[in-house]
Scaffold this motif. Structure first.
Motif, mmCIF file in Angstrom:
data_model
loop_
_atom_site.group_PDB
_atom_site.id
_atom_site.type_symbol
_atom_site.label_atom_id
_atom_site.label_comp_id
_atom_site.label_asym_id
_atom_site.label_seq_id
_atom_site.Cartn_x
_atom_site.Cartn_y
_atom_site.Cartn_z
ATOM 1 N N PRO A 59 0.807 -1.224 0.000
ATOM 2 C CA PRO A 59 0.000 0.000 0.000
ATOM 3 C C PRO A 59 0.838 1.270 0.000
ATOM 4 C CG PRO A 59 -0.833 -1.576 1.614
ATOM 5 C CD PRO A 59 0.488 -2.100 1.135
ATOM 6 N N GLN A 60 2.034 1.230 0.603
ATOM 7 C CA GLN A 60 2.861 2.421 0.693
ATOM 8 C C GLN A 60 3.917 2.498 -0.410
ATOM 9 O OE1 GLN A 60 4.150 2.040 4.873
ATOM 10 N NE2 GLN A 60 2.896 3.829 5.311
ATOM 11 N N LEU A 61 3.968 1.468 -1.262
ATOM 12 C CA LEU A 61 4.980 1.439 -2.324
ATOM 13 C C LEU A 61 4.280 1.161 -3.650
ATOM 14 C CD1 LEU A 61 7.682 -0.732 -0.510
ATOM 15 C CD2 LEU A 61 7.732 1.755 -0.840
ATOM 16 N N PRO A 62 4.005 2.203 -4.438
ATOM 17 C CA PRO A 62 3.254 2.019 -5.685
ATOM 18 C C PRO A 62 3.885 1.019 -6.644
ATOM 19 C CG PRO A 62 3.440 4.355 -5.131
ATOM 20 C CD PRO A 62 4.328 3.612 -4.164
ATOM 21 N N GLN A 63 5.228 0.910 -6.632
ATOM 22 C CA GLN A 63 5.897 -0.018 -7.539
ATOM 23 C C GLN A 63 6.129 -1.394 -6.922
ATOM 24 O OE1 GLN A 63 9.174 1.684 -9.889
ATOM 25 N NE2 GLN A 63 8.677 3.689 -9.033
ATOM 26 N N GLY A 64 5.569 -1.615 -5.748
ATOM 27 C CA GLY A 64 5.711 -2.906 -5.093
ATOM 28 C C GLY A 64 6.999 -3.021 -4.296
ATOM 29 N N HIS A 191 1.290 -0.137 9.237
ATOM 30 C CA HIS A 191 0.650 1.161 9.083
ATOM 31 C C HIS A 191 -0.829 1.159 9.427
ATOM 32 C CE1 HIS A 191 -0.048 -0.986 5.295
ATOM 33 N NE2 HIS A 191 -1.157 -0.277 5.211
ATOM 34 N N THR A 192 -1.380 0.025 9.848
ATOM 35 C CA THR A 192 -2.825 -0.075 10.088
ATOM 36 C C THR A 192 -3.181 0.274 11.536
ATOM 37 O OG1 THR A 192 -2.696 -2.403 10.745
ATOM 38 C CG2 THR A 192 -2.964 -1.931 8.383
ATOM 39 N N GLU A 193 -4.475 0.510 11.740
ATOM 40 C CA GLU A 193 -4.960 0.779 13.099
ATOM 41 C C GLU A 193 -4.722 -0.424 13.994
ATOM 42 O OE1 GLU A 193 -7.386 0.884 16.601
ATOM 43 O OE2 GLU A 193 -7.654 -0.550 14.937
ATOM 44 N N ARG A 194 -4.852 -1.617 13.442
ATOM 45 C CA ARG A 194 -4.625 -2.821 14.238
ATOM 46 C C ARG A 194 -3.170 -2.901 14.704
ATOM 47 N NH1 ARG A 194 -6.316 -9.010 12.483
ATOM 48 N NH2 ARG A 194 -5.823 -9.999 14.485
ATOM 49 N N ALA A 195 -2.238 -2.509 13.842
ATOM 50 C CA ALA A 195 -0.826 -2.503 14.229
ATOM 51 C C ALA A 195 -0.584 -1.493 15.339
ATOM 52 C CB ALA A 195 0.045 -2.179 13.021
ATOM 53 N N LEU A 196 -1.199 -0.318 15.232
ATOM 54 C CA LEU A 196 -1.050 0.686 16.287
ATOM 55 C C LEU A 196 -1.629 0.179 17.601
ATOM 56 C CD1 LEU A 196 -0.405 3.448 17.446
ATOM 57 C CD2 LEU A 196 -2.465 4.339 16.336
ATOM 58 N N TRP A 206 5.803 2.159 17.927
ATOM 59 C CA TRP A 206 5.111 1.849 16.676
ATOM 60 C C TRP A 206 5.955 2.339 15.514
ATOM 61 C CZ3 TRP A 206 0.956 5.329 14.210
ATOM 62 C CH2 TRP A 206 0.321 4.678 13.134
ATOM 63 N N ILE A 207 6.079 1.505 14.467
ATOM 64 C CA ILE A 207 6.832 1.857 13.261
ATOM 65 C C ILE A 207 5.872 1.779 12.069
ATOM 66 C CG2 ILE A 207 8.922 1.450 11.918
ATOM 67 C CD1 ILE A 207 9.974 -0.279 14.169
ATOM 68 N N PRO A 208 5.210 2.876 11.724
ATOM 69 C CA PRO A 208 4.214 2.820 10.647
ATOM 70 C C PRO A 208 4.760 3.033 9.250
ATOM 71 C CG PRO A 208 4.139 4.955 11.705
ATOM 72 C CD PRO A 208 5.185 4.155 12.443
ATOM 73 N N GLY A 209 6.078 3.051 9.072
ATOM 74 C CA GLY A 209 6.646 3.298 7.751
ATOM 75 C C GLY A 209 6.732 4.785 7.491
ATOM 76 N N ALA A 210 6.189 5.225 6.365
ATOM 77 C CA ALA A 210 6.197 6.647 6.016
ATOM 78 C C ALA A 210 4.773 7.051 5.615
ATOM 79 C CB ALA A 210 7.181 6.930 4.885
ATOM 80 N N PRO A 211 3.885 7.139 6.585
ATOM 81 C CA PRO A 211 2.482 7.400 6.274
ATOM 82 C C PRO A 211 2.221 8.876 5.970
ATOM 83 C CG PRO A 211 2.781 7.321 8.632
ATOM 84 C CD PRO A 211 4.127 7.020 8.026
ATOM 85 N N VAL A 233 8.038 5.821 15.402
ATOM 86 C CA VAL A 233 9.208 5.847 14.517
ATOM 87 C C VAL A 233 8.711 5.849 13.079
ATOM 88 C CG1 VAL A 233 11.407 4.732 13.983
ATOM 89 C CG2 VAL A 233 10.404 4.478 16.270
ATOM 90 N N ALA A 234 8.678 7.018 12.456
ATOM 91 C CA ALA A 234 8.094 7.144 11.123
ATOM 92 C C ALA A 234 8.991 7.958 10.220
ATOM 93 C CB ALA A 234 6.712 7.793 11.203
#
Length: 297
Positions: A59-64, A191-196, A206-211, A233-234
């Motif tokens: 979801p956060q990487l358009p090119q996969g 990056h999801t609410e469940r992860a948070l 929490w490490i949500p990537g780069a939201p 940590v984002a």
């Protein structure tokens, strides 16, 4: 805010990885780690996948996703021997691929070797084909991950761990060496609410990537009573260029701090190893970095 390092070379991210990283190796990674350690960066990272099929979407990487992932234990062990203060962050270990006691033994040993510098980023995992290949359970991986985090908390800092959970059960065993930190920081990736929710209830960060920053702000607002010392940590979405645009880099970091981020893994624009090292120096020269006391960055 403390600043870490999204270690180059150790993984490929289509559309984001610089060309010079394609042919770089441990010599270049070591130079980056040593420079970041000298400059006072708080942590460096190494991710985990074992056997990735190509073309997996994200979801956060358009090119996969990419397919290069250096093994975190081997990589961080090498870098522990070449650095003195910088923390060693798995970002992230896939919990379903390991028994908690195996993680406790391996990374407890690394924690002892490094003088207490391990930070464990932990994830549930989403690459179903990789799960199947490794013989790991996929459908109930969330519940298994929750139990694994509880088991890790019970095991990481004890030579005589005991835990009785839904999926993991152990007692009457010796795990020696164990971690030297009384409480190894556990940060949950995703990056999801469940992860948070998992991070707030079971872990230390929490490490949500780069939201998207506003999405991040909204999600954190739903958990106003986060535990004391809880880390967020984002990363900044786009690669930063403090060498050419220091004011933009400072503004981006300020925006992240205002949203509730406590640590940012730095990922710079870079044309070569030397350019990358210059970017580290440029970020370290910013007021936002210099205001941090050495050793607490």
């Amino acid at each position: 805010m403390r600043l870490g390092l999204a270690t180059p070379v150790v993984l490929t991210v289509p559309g984001h990885t610089a060309e010079w990283e394609d042919t770089a190796g441990i010599a270049e990674i070591t130079r980056v780690a040593e420079r970041a350690d000298r400059l006072g960066f708080h942590f460096l990272t190494c991710s985990e996948h074992i056997a990735m099929p190509p073309g997996i979407p994200s979801p956060q990487l358009p090119q996969g996703r990419g397919t290069r992932y250096w093994d975190p234990l081997a990589t961080l062990s090498w870098l522990a021997a070449r650095t003195e203060n910088i923390r060693l962050l798995t970002n992230v270990l896939v919990l379903g691929y390991h028994h908690p006691l195996a993680v406790a033994k391996r990374y407890g040993t690394l924690d002892r070797m490094s003088g207490g510098r391990v930070r464990l980023g932990l994830g549930v995992g989403t690459a179903e084909e990789e799960f199947r290949t490794l013989g790991a359970q996929f459908e109930d991986r969330g519940a298994r991950a929750d139990d694994a985090i509880r088991a890790l908390r019970a095991a990481l800092s004890r030579t005589d761990p005991e835990y009785h959970g839904e999926f993991y059960d152990f007692a009457g065993l010796v795990v020696d060496p164990c971690a030297v930190q009384p409480r190894v920081p556990l940060w949950v990736g995703g990056h999801t609410e469940r992860a948070l929710r998992r991070a707030v209830t079971l872990a230390d960060g929490w490490i949500p990537g780069a939201p998207d920053v506003e999405t991040l702000r909204t999600m954190l607002a739903a958990y106003p009573d986060r535990p004391d010392g809880f880390e967020v940590v984002a990363g900044v979405g786009a690669a930063m260029d403090p060498l050419a645009h220091p004011e933009r880099a400072a503004d981006a970091l300020g925006t992240m701090a205002d949203a509730g981020v406590t640590m940012v893994p730095f990922r710079p624009v870079s044309r070569s190893l030397e350019h990358y090292l210059e970017q580290l120096e440029a970020l370290a020269a910013l007021d936002v970095f210099e205001a941090l006391a050495p050793g607490s960055r």
